[in-house]
Design a protein around this motif. Structure first.
Motif, PDB file in Angstrom:
ATOM      1  N   TYR A 192      29.324   3.720  31.262  1.00 34.38           N
ATOM      2  CA  TYR A 192      28.465   4.772  31.565  1.00 34.38           C
ATOM      3  C   TYR A 192      29.022   5.800  32.027  1.00 34.38           C
ATOM      4  O   TYR A 192      28.807   7.239  31.700  1.00 34.38           O
ATOM      5  N   THR A 235      28.721   0.015  34.245  1.00 36.51           N
ATOM      6  CA  THR A 235      28.910   1.160  35.081  1.00 36.51           C
ATOM      7  C   THR A 235      30.050   2.084  34.535  1.00 36.51           C
ATOM      8  O   THR A 235      30.139   3.134  34.485  1.00 36.51           O
ATOM      9  N   ASN A 258      20.005   7.984  38.828  1.00 38.94           N
ATOM     10  CA  ASN A 258      21.675   7.995  38.990  1.00 38.94           C
ATOM     11  C   ASN A 258      21.811   8.171  40.588  1.00 38.94           C
ATOM     12  O   ASN A 258      22.833   9.089  40.858  1.00 38.94           O
ATOM     13  N   ALA A 309      26.770   3.130  26.246  1.00 41.62           N
ATOM     14  CA  ALA A 309      27.632   2.184  27.084  1.00 41.62           C
ATOM     15  C   ALA A 309      27.116   0.742  26.643  1.00 41.62           C
ATOM     16  O   ALA A 309      27.888  -0.265  26.775  1.00 41.62           O
ATOM     17  N   SER A 315      26.144   8.206  28.680  1.00 40.61           N
ATOM     18  CA  SER A 315      25.151   7.716  27.842  1.00 40.61           C
ATOM     19  C   SER A 315      24.805   6.180  27.969  1.00 40.61           C
ATOM     20  O   SER A 315      26.122   5.462  27.651  1.00 40.61           O
ATOM     21  N   ALA A 316      23.667   5.904  28.414  1.00 40.86           N
ATOM     22  CA  ALA A 316      23.265   4.450  28.451  1.00 40.86           C
ATOM     23  C   ALA A 316      23.273   3.639  27.201  1.00 40.86           C
ATOM     24  O   ALA A 316      23.977   2.823  27.179  1.00 40.86           O
TER      25      ALA A 316
END
Length: 298
Positions: free
Chosen positions: A25, A22, A248, A34, A30-31
């Motif tokens: 991110y 978390t 989100n 991350a 950007s996951a």
């Protein structure tokens, strides 16, 4: 490192993994990036002498922050060459995330776009202080600044964000009701229905990444957004379905075109009307919209 030390390091990393993801991110939007940061964090964490670490959570957050800052500076240059508007990578989140007001706001599309207007260091300081309640001394160690400098940066970043964040968060039920009205109007091609649910100064931002068609600039105003949405659907001859979902931490629509995922529409709702529309069509950003990503601030 001994097997016992490796097991201890692994247990600590796994225990805090959702928190570290978390953090990364919120700093990067950007996951995929991350996840790369978490891998880099792990490689550094297993080399640490745990006997010298008094607070494993704080130490892990520090490593993650430093790696995120390094990557964020590189990404800033990469985004300058991005085709059209850039939006954060949307992630399917558990419904209870929407009930956690603090978490939902911190990872919402609207807030993530506000964070994009901060410098990398300002973003790191703001995220750690405001979202994760990290102490100034620990933030200073993570960003290589003095605690006094961090306090100044935090004050400046907070003022900047407060001037741009949504005026008032609405309850999840109000947001869902607005989105449902929007969905019905869009599916039936009802321009007046769209005008009724859109705020007069609504802003639509669409992200195709140069791969899918999208507006190259934000579209502002209820009438212009309505024409764009109705006109776009009218031109399309393939069957479209709009399924309610949560990305989100906020209500959104998962858009399928001829049975295939075409994009995600996330919204910002103020005073029971939609004031922001965020349409992500870039297929490279749609890998996290079908399975939930666990997020946490603690």
């Amino acid at each position: 490192m001994s097997d016992h030390a490796t097991d201890t390091a692994t247990e600590a990393f796994v225990a805090h993994r959702n928190l570290l993801f978390t953090v990364a991110y919120e700093m990067l939007g950007s996951a995929a990036d991350a996840e790369d940061v978490l891998q880099e964090t792990w490689l550094r964490w297993v080399k640490v002498d745990l006997g010298q670490v008094s607070d494993q959570r704080a130490y892990l957050v520090r490593i993650t922050t430093r790696q995120s800052l390094n990557r964020l500076r590189t990404m800033k240059r990469r985004r300058e060459a991005y085709v059209g508007q850039w939006l954060p990578e949307p992630m399917l989140t558990a419904p209870d995330v929407a009930e956690d007001v603090e978490l939902a706001e911190s990872v919402s599309m609207a807030m993530m776009l506000v964070l994009e207007t901060l410098s990398p260091t300002e973003r790191a300081v703001f995220v750690l202080r405001e979202a994760f309640d990290v102490g100034y001394d620990d933030i200073a160690a993570a960003v290589d600044k003095s605690p006094a400098a961090v306090r100044q940066i935090a004050h400046r970043a907070r003022r900047h964000v407060d001037s741009r964040r949504p005026r008032q968060a609405v309850s999840p039920s109000v947001a869902r009701a607005a989105l449902e009205s929007f969905r019905r109007a869009l599916e039936t091609g009802d321009p007046q229905g769209l005008l009724d649910v859109l705020a007069p100064e609504v802003v639509l931002v669409s992200d195709g990444g140069g791969i899918k068609q999208a507006a190259l600039r934000p579209i502002t105003g209820a009438e212009k957004v309505t024409r764009f949405m109705v006109g776009g659907l009218g031109k399309n001859k393939l069957p479209i379905t709009l399924a309610p979902t949560v990305v989100n931490g906020t209500p959104a629509l998962l858009v399928h075109l001829d049975g295939e995922i075409d994009g995600i529409m996330a919204v910002r709702v103020e005073d029971a009307r939609i004031s922001g529309l965020y349409y992500v069509r870039n297929p490279e950003k749609l890998h996290r919209v079908e399975s939930e990503t666990p997020l946490t601030l603690r």
